[in-house]
Write a protein that holds these residues in place. Structure first.
Motif, PDB file in Angstrom:
ATOM      1  N   ALA A 120       0.770  -1.173   0.144  1.00 52.05           N
ATOM      2  CA  ALA A 120      -0.159   0.066  -0.008  1.00 52.05           C
ATOM      3  C   ALA A 120       0.918   1.294   0.078  1.00 52.05           C
ATOM      4  O   ALA A 120       1.789   1.452   0.758  1.00 52.05           O
ATOM      5  CB  ALA A 120      -0.840   0.041   1.239  1.00 52.05           C
ATOM      6  N   GLY A 121       0.474   2.189  -0.799  1.00 54.86           N
ATOM      7  CA  GLY A 121       1.412   3.599  -0.803  1.00 54.86           C
ATOM      8  C   GLY A 121       0.711   4.390  -1.720  1.00 54.86           C
ATOM      9  O   GLY A 121      -0.331   4.317  -2.155  1.00 54.86           O
ATOM     10  N   VAL A 122       1.535   5.285  -2.048  1.00 53.44           N
ATOM     11  CA  VAL A 122       1.294   6.563  -2.996  1.00 53.44           C
ATOM     12  C   VAL A 122       2.319   6.582  -4.221  1.00 53.44           C
ATOM     13  O   VAL A 122       3.471   6.284  -3.814  1.00 53.44           O
ATOM     14  CB  VAL A 122       1.434   7.800  -2.362  1.00 53.44           C
ATOM     15  N   TRP A 123       1.877   6.603  -5.425  1.00 53.02           N
ATOM     16  CA  TRP A 123       2.833   6.441  -6.714  1.00 53.02           C
ATOM     17  C   TRP A 123       2.526   7.901  -7.363  1.00 53.02           C
ATOM     18  O   TRP A 123       1.408   8.525  -7.471  1.00 53.02           O
ATOM     19  CB  TRP A 123       2.526   5.334  -7.442  1.00 53.02           C
ATOM     20  N   ALA A 124       3.482   8.136  -8.195  1.00 50.16           N
ATOM     21  CA  ALA A 124       3.405   9.206  -9.154  1.00 50.16           C
ATOM     22  C   ALA A 124       3.982   8.866 -10.582  1.00 50.16           C
ATOM     23  O   ALA A 124       4.837   7.844 -10.610  1.00 50.16           O
ATOM     24  CB  ALA A 124       4.153  10.554  -8.756  1.00 50.16           C
ATOM     25  N   LEU A 125       3.311   9.599 -11.645  1.00 54.16           N
ATOM     26  CA  LEU A 125       3.994   9.248 -13.009  1.00 54.16           C
ATOM     27  C   LEU A 125       4.349  10.582 -13.319  1.00 54.16           C
ATOM     28  O   LEU A 125       3.697  11.354 -13.466  1.00 54.16           O
ATOM     29  CB  LEU A 125       2.535   8.701 -13.930  1.00 54.16           C
ATOM     30  N   PHE A 126       5.677  10.284 -13.981  1.00 56.76           N
ATOM     31  CA  PHE A 126       6.439  11.517 -14.651  1.00 56.76           C
ATOM     32  C   PHE A 126       6.696  11.179 -15.945  1.00 56.76           C
ATOM     33  O   PHE A 126       6.940  10.063 -16.374  1.00 56.76           O
ATOM     34  CB  PHE A 126       7.875  11.882 -13.890  1.00 56.76           C
ATOM     35  N   ALA A 127       6.773  12.380 -16.871  1.00 54.24           N
ATOM     36  CA  ALA A 127       7.226  12.019 -18.500  1.00 54.24           C
ATOM     37  C   ALA A 127       7.532  13.302 -18.723  1.00 54.24           C
ATOM     38  O   ALA A 127       7.394  14.549 -18.320  1.00 54.24           O
ATOM     39  CB  ALA A 127       6.098  11.629 -19.196  1.00 54.24           C
ATOM     40  N   LYS A 128       8.261  13.373 -20.127  1.00 51.50           N
ATOM     41  CA  LYS A 128       8.246  14.518 -20.995  1.00 51.50           C
ATOM     42  C   LYS A 128       7.440  14.676 -21.986  1.00 51.50           C
ATOM     43  O   LYS A 128       6.889  13.781 -22.487  1.00 51.50           O
ATOM     44  CB  LYS A 128       9.897  14.665 -21.303  1.00 51.50           C
ATOM     45  N   GLN A 129       7.241  16.026 -22.522  1.00 51.61           N
ATOM     46  CA  GLN A 129       6.480  16.152 -23.615  1.00 51.61           C
ATOM     47  C   GLN A 129       7.219  15.461 -24.977  1.00 51.61           C
ATOM     48  O   GLN A 129       8.408  15.794 -25.175  1.00 51.61           O
ATOM     49  CB  GLN A 129       6.458  17.538 -24.053  1.00 51.61           C
ATOM     50  N   GLY A 189       7.610  19.759 -29.294  1.00 49.12           N
ATOM     51  CA  GLY A 189       7.932  21.014 -28.661  1.00 49.12           C
ATOM     52  C   GLY A 189       9.282  21.070 -28.003  1.00 49.12           C
ATOM     53  O   GLY A 189      10.052  20.282 -28.067  1.00 49.12           O
ATOM     54  N   GLU A 190       9.727  22.162 -27.582  1.00 51.14           N
ATOM     55  CA  GLU A 190      11.017  22.540 -27.364  1.00 51.14           C
ATOM     56  C   GLU A 190      11.373  22.251 -25.598  1.00 51.14           C
ATOM     57  O   GLU A 190      12.080  22.049 -24.881  1.00 51.14           O
ATOM     58  CB  GLU A 190      11.334  23.957 -27.365  1.00 51.14           C
ATOM     59  N   ASN A 191      10.061  22.334 -24.866  1.00 50.06           N
ATOM     60  CA  ASN A 191      10.037  22.166 -23.455  1.00 50.06           C
ATOM     61  C   ASN A 191      10.289  20.648 -23.033  1.00 50.06           C
ATOM     62  O   ASN A 191       9.544  19.532 -23.160  1.00 50.06           O
ATOM     63  CB  ASN A 191       8.646  22.210 -22.911  1.00 50.06           C
ATOM     64  N   LYS A 192      11.758  20.292 -22.655  1.00 48.80           N
ATOM     65  CA  LYS A 192      11.853  18.934 -22.247  1.00 48.80           C
ATOM     66  C   LYS A 192      12.126  18.646 -20.859  1.00 48.80           C
ATOM     67  O   LYS A 192      12.537  17.831 -20.361  1.00 48.80           O
ATOM     68  CB  LYS A 192      13.202  18.753 -22.967  1.00 48.80           C
ATOM     69  N   LYS A 193      11.296  19.417 -20.050  1.00 48.62           N
ATOM     70  CA  LYS A 193      11.248  19.262 -18.647  1.00 48.62           C
ATOM     71  C   LYS A 193      10.212  18.118 -18.183  1.00 48.62           C
ATOM     72  O   LYS A 193       9.458  17.603 -19.077  1.00 48.62           O
ATOM     73  CB  LYS A 193      10.871  20.507 -17.806  1.00 48.62           C
ATOM     74  N   TRP A 194      10.425  17.801 -16.992  1.00 48.03           N
ATOM     75  CA  TRP A 194       9.875  16.420 -16.504  1.00 48.03           C
ATOM     76  C   TRP A 194       8.346  17.171 -16.014  1.00 48.03           C
ATOM     77  O   TRP A 194       8.392  18.228 -15.349  1.00 48.03           O
ATOM     78  CB  TRP A 194      10.474  16.000 -15.468  1.00 48.03           C
ATOM     79  N   PHE A 195       7.371  16.514 -16.421  1.00 48.04           N
ATOM     80  CA  PHE A 195       6.099  17.015 -15.869  1.00 48.04           C
ATOM     81  C   PHE A 195       5.522  15.870 -15.071  1.00 48.04           C
ATOM     82  O   PHE A 195       5.678  14.661 -15.183  1.00 48.04           O
ATOM     83  CB  PHE A 195       4.887  17.298 -17.009  1.00 48.04           C
ATOM     84  N   CYS A 196       4.440  16.182 -13.623  1.00 52.34           N
ATOM     85  CA  CYS A 196       4.244  14.951 -13.076  1.00 52.34           C
ATOM     86  C   CYS A 196       2.724  15.087 -13.706  1.00 52.34           C
ATOM     87  O   CYS A 196       2.026  16.040 -13.909  1.00 52.34           O
ATOM     88  CB  CYS A 196       3.880  15.486 -11.735  1.00 52.34           C
ATOM     89  N   LEU A 197       2.524  13.735 -14.295  1.00 47.48           N
ATOM     90  CA  LEU A 197       1.129  13.563 -14.979  1.00 47.48           C
ATOM     91  C   LEU A 197       0.124  13.110 -14.281  1.00 47.48           C
ATOM     92  O   LEU A 197      -1.125  13.592 -14.235  1.00 47.48           O
ATOM     93  CB  LEU A 197       1.296  12.643 -16.038  1.00 47.48           C
ATOM     94  N   GLN A 198       0.388  12.192 -13.112  1.00 45.91           N
ATOM     95  CA  GLN A 198      -0.717  11.651 -12.466  1.00 45.91           C
ATOM     96  C   GLN A 198      -0.263  11.132 -10.964  1.00 45.91           C
ATOM     97  O   GLN A 198       1.114  10.951 -10.979  1.00 45.91           O
ATOM     98  CB  GLN A 198      -1.231  10.539 -13.290  1.00 45.91           C
ATOM     99  N   VAL A 199      -0.895  11.221 -10.073  1.00 48.14           N
ATOM    100  CA  VAL A 199      -0.614  10.772  -8.702  1.00 48.14           C
ATOM    101  C   VAL A 199      -1.808   9.728  -8.245  1.00 48.14           C
ATOM    102  O   VAL A 199      -3.026  10.171  -8.315  1.00 48.14           O
ATOM    103  CB  VAL A 199      -0.335  11.856  -7.733  1.00 48.14           C
TER     104      VAL A 199
END
Length: 200
Positions: free
Chosen positions: A38-47, A50-60
């Motif tokens: 049991a716990g909490v998870w998160a999903l990160f990805a890049k676009q 486009g030019e924006n190559k930063k990481w975004f948190c998509l889902q928790v």
């Protein structure tokens, strides 16, 4: 569990963050058995575009079984959805009664949208926690602080502003936290990760 250097940060940093649940280009997952808890998870990805190559948190999310939930979400990311798929209604006696069209679920459409627009997926274990109330507080705090793009806390809003990723972290974007920050378990570790994430 041993923590690994976070792949969300540039190589060479000494910052440790939450454990990464590895997913290869074909969608195969590694070290998932470590998270049948049991716990909490998160999903990160890049676009993708486009030019924006930063990481975004998509889902928790929070779950009684992180591994199972991540496995299902990863399968949804990697499957091609079919609209108006033909299904048969079959009764208890295995007799076909009629056929009908079935559309994808909102979850299938959500993860299809994620796959169309993002790449380099990284699932992370935010926190292991048995207590559902505490899990929900951690989920809410983490999602609000990272401004998780696809996260919803229960029922959806019926209307809203169009997402603009260039302005997503501006102070003008309204963030409603559903957790009392001072009472969030593991807040110190979460804040350390968030300080690094938000500075990328």
């Amino acid at each position: 569990m041993k923590k690994t250097n976070c792949e969300l940060f540039s190589i060479g940093t000494q910052t440790e963050c939450f454990n990464i649940i590895n997913v290869d280009k074909m969608g195969k997952m590694y070290n998932l058995d470590n998270y049948k808890k049991a716990g909490v998870w998160a999903l990160f990805a890049k676009q993708k575009l486009g030019e924006n190559k930063k990481w975004f948190c998509l889902q928790v999310g929070q779950s009684k079984d992180i591994a199972y939930e991540i496995k299902i979400d990863n399968e949804r990311i990697n499957e091609n959805i079919v609209y108006n798929r033909e299904k048969n209604y079959v009764n208890q006696f295995k007799q076909k009664i009629f056929s009908y069209s079935e559309n994808p679920s909102i979850q299938e459409m959500l993860y299809n949208h994620i796959n169309d627009n993002y790449t380099d997926f990284k699932f992370t274990c935010v926190s292991l926690e048995e207590n559902p109330k505490i899990r929900k507080e951690i989920e809410s705090y983490f999602a609000c602080k990272t401004r998780a793009i696809y996260w919803r806390n229960g029922r959806p809003y019926e209307d809203g502003d169009l997402l603009n990723l260039n302005e997503h972290f501006n102070d003008s974007v309204k963030v409603i936290s559903f957790a009392e920050p001072d009472k969030v378990k593991n807040k110190k570790e979460i804040d350390e990760f968030l300080n690094c994430f938000l500075s990328l």
